[in-house]
Design an enzyme around this catalytic site. Sequence first.
Site, PDB file in Angstrom:
ATOM      1  CG  ASP A 510      -1.933   1.132   1.140  1.00  0.00           C
ATOM      2  OD1 ASP A 510      -1.649   2.130   0.438  1.00  0.00           O
ATOM      3  OD2 ASP A 510      -3.008   1.020   1.757  1.00  0.00           O
ATOM      4  CG  HIS A 515      -0.474   5.376   4.786  1.00  0.00           C
ATOM      5  ND1 HIS A 515      -1.449   5.582   5.724  1.00  0.00           N
ATOM      6  CD2 HIS A 515      -1.114   4.950   3.662  1.00  0.00           C
ATOM      7  CE1 HIS A 515      -2.626   5.285   5.206  1.00  0.00           C
ATOM      8  NE2 HIS A 515      -2.457   4.903   3.951  1.00  0.00           N
ATOM      9  CB  ILE A 530      -2.684   8.549   9.383  1.00  0.00           C
ATOM     10  CG1 ILE A 530      -3.184   8.401   7.927  1.00  0.00           C
ATOM     11  CG2 ILE A 530      -2.989   9.934   9.902  1.00  0.00           C
ATOM     12  CD1 ILE A 530      -4.689   8.426   7.815  1.00  0.00           C
ATOM     13  N   GLY A 533      -5.122   1.976   7.836  1.00  0.00           N
ATOM     14  CA  GLY A 533      -6.197   1.307   8.589  1.00  0.00           C
ATOM     15  C   GLY A 533      -5.981  -0.193   8.593  1.00  0.00           C
TER      16      GLY A 533
END
Length: 740
Positions: A510, A515, A530, A533
């Site tokens: 990903d 991120h 961040i 998820g």
Amino acid sequence: MAAGLRFDGRVVLVTGAGGGLGRAYALAFAERGASVVVNDLGGDFKGYGKSSSAADKVVNEIRAKGGKAVPNYDSVEDGEKLVKSALEAFGRIDIVINNAGILRDRSFVRISDEDWDIIHRIHLRGSFLVTRAAWNHMKNQKFGRIIMTSSAAGIYGNFGQANYSAAKLGLLGLSNTIAIEGRKYNIHCNTIAPTAGSRLTQTVMPQDLIDAFKPEYVAPLVLWLCHESCMENGSLFEVGAGWIGKLRWERSLGAIVRGKDEPMTPEAVRDKWEKVCDFDNASKPRSIQESISVLNDALSQIESQGSISMNSTSSGSVVSSSLDTTNIVGRELTTKVYTYTHLEPILYALGVGMSTKDPDHLKFLFEGSEEFCCLPSFGVIPAQTSMFDGIPSLPGLNIDLAKMLHGEQYLELYKPLPTSGQLTSVSTIADILDKGSGAVLLIDVNTYCGKDLVCYNQFSLFFVGAGGFGGKRTSEKAKVTVNPPKRLPDAVLSDVTTTDQAALYRLSGDWNPLHVDPSFAALGGFQKPILHGLCTFGFAARNVLKQFANNDVTRFKAIKVRFAKPVIPGQTLQTEMWKEGDRIHFQTKVKETGDIAIAGGYVDITSAIDKPFAREPLKTAGLQSDLVFEEIGRRVKEIGNELVKKVNAIFQWDITKDGKTAMQWTIDLKNGSGAVYQGPARSSADTTFTLSDQDFMDVVQQKTNPQKVKPLCHGCTHLLGKLLFTLVQFWIMTVCIPKH
Ligand code: NAI
């Protein structure tokens, strides 16, 4: 300053501009070219007295800096006079900042009629009168910007300010309607709830906060909202200390509480109360039309179904056109082949926080391990590579991948994932939902190893700004989250993520810069990059696997999560777990903030009883209880200190088989940080329980009430209660106990 916001030629009326916030607004507008009417009655903060000096002082300040300003000393209750000052001095009125205010704080019953009335007259009626006086001028020139000044006291309530709170929230209602009526004339009205050091707050704020919360940290928001290039209208902002946040309404999906041709009863309301107050999947109505349309939907559901079991309703976005989604739903997006070696599952395991520090983790980290296997949640990795292709070209939909949020995830496994090889994933659009502010695409991905289906994923992706096409809000194809039971969790596991957690996890495929790249994250409104998820999801999945399935990947059937809040790498994840049969409910909290990052999660496991082959053979002479004591030993190692403080007792267990003592165990929760060992208590036991292996297991598995166990204990009934207490303390019910 590049492309600075200017107000040349604009005429601004600031009420209560003789001090505090109003003064800061007046100075800031003047500095950027506006002509300013500095209004102030010049009384004290309770509204007594009057003086021209406050307004004069600010006018002089502005003029000294080369700006244009005139004073006005009228009360805002004489709204026409204020606007007349602007017209006489500068020939027009473009911007009105309703700011003047006083306080008459009293606890509710001590509020006099006068205290009530004067607060309403100055704040609410004054803002009405000044704005009404300016309205037609703005309407005729097709330009106007208005600010109403509310307060956190109005939004949230505040002790001793009932009069003030009521008037301040009244201003929000006034603004909401003015915004609607003014829109077509390019008259915008917004509301702010500021916090700043001023004479109004000096009695309640310490001096250091008064100094820190400068009015200059509020003024820039007011200027932006009043600029001709700002299209914001009908909104509410909290502002202070250099921070600004926007507020909106949230409404639970609610529940229908009556059936067709049935009376509506308070009992039905009581019975549906939880649902009425459940904010999961809440809607955010933005207009009275959106608000009311849910009632129309409810009415037609009641008429057509006659039942009171509605779980979700449309919150009714106002739809101007209707998109035919039949040519989108069911469309195959792409087929992708994912080729991997043992490296990828190991990299993934490291990415979700596995470590060689934990001997249990070795089988996921070392390809040479006899039990080397893939974490079940690795099943999202081959699937995610296949789903983005094809999405942007969906006909008729305003899809922007940059505005995509990963809302929910479901993964179901049919076979343990191979540790290397080729997996083929086929993705299809299962459904498309219209949530008003955005569209949700449900994407099903089936992943095959050769011809065998190994896993199925459902990605629920939210595309901001792509809604309002007239579609349905819910889908029977959606895998839904489930709230955890309303009791304390049966187990909680904590993981401290590292600063580089996202940098490591992304290597599994990903690559979204959100991120890892701070400037990209800032564009998305995040202070820092961040965590993915799905990385938090991986942490939770492996914790459930360890806690409730003994790290046996063959027992992991399915997992569902909703991503509720972002996690910053370095924060601590707390996975809270509840066992309900073969379903393990869980949620993941960020320890530092208390935020729920993953909500409504569950993992379905196959019970150990159904899969005896998946368990290790018993190590001892056929005693089932040994496994339980071993597990208790592991828990005591983890949380012994805490238990010693709470329990402070030594329990000896004499386990019998065929009428004879077959094994003795001691749980020492009195000394040091606790210990569990085979054999009698080394210092004298506070309680000794004697019971058969089978009775012990029956109690543990809650097949038997401990009070009914044959009277084999040396002790009285309350000790049996202690027995249960001890068992519960260790969450023994969560331990997998195989049958012979
Ligand atoms: P402030 O007392 O420094 O300023 C208010 C000004 O309004 C004063 O100069 C006063 O003379 C003037 N004024 C009072 N009655 C008037 C009337 N009838 N006609 C014309 N002028 C009149 O107080 P501050 O803090 O600058 O407050 C500005 C606004 O912000 C007020 O509406 C207040 O309720 C609101 N507010 C302030 C907060 C804060 O943290 N300072 C918090 C929430 C709201």
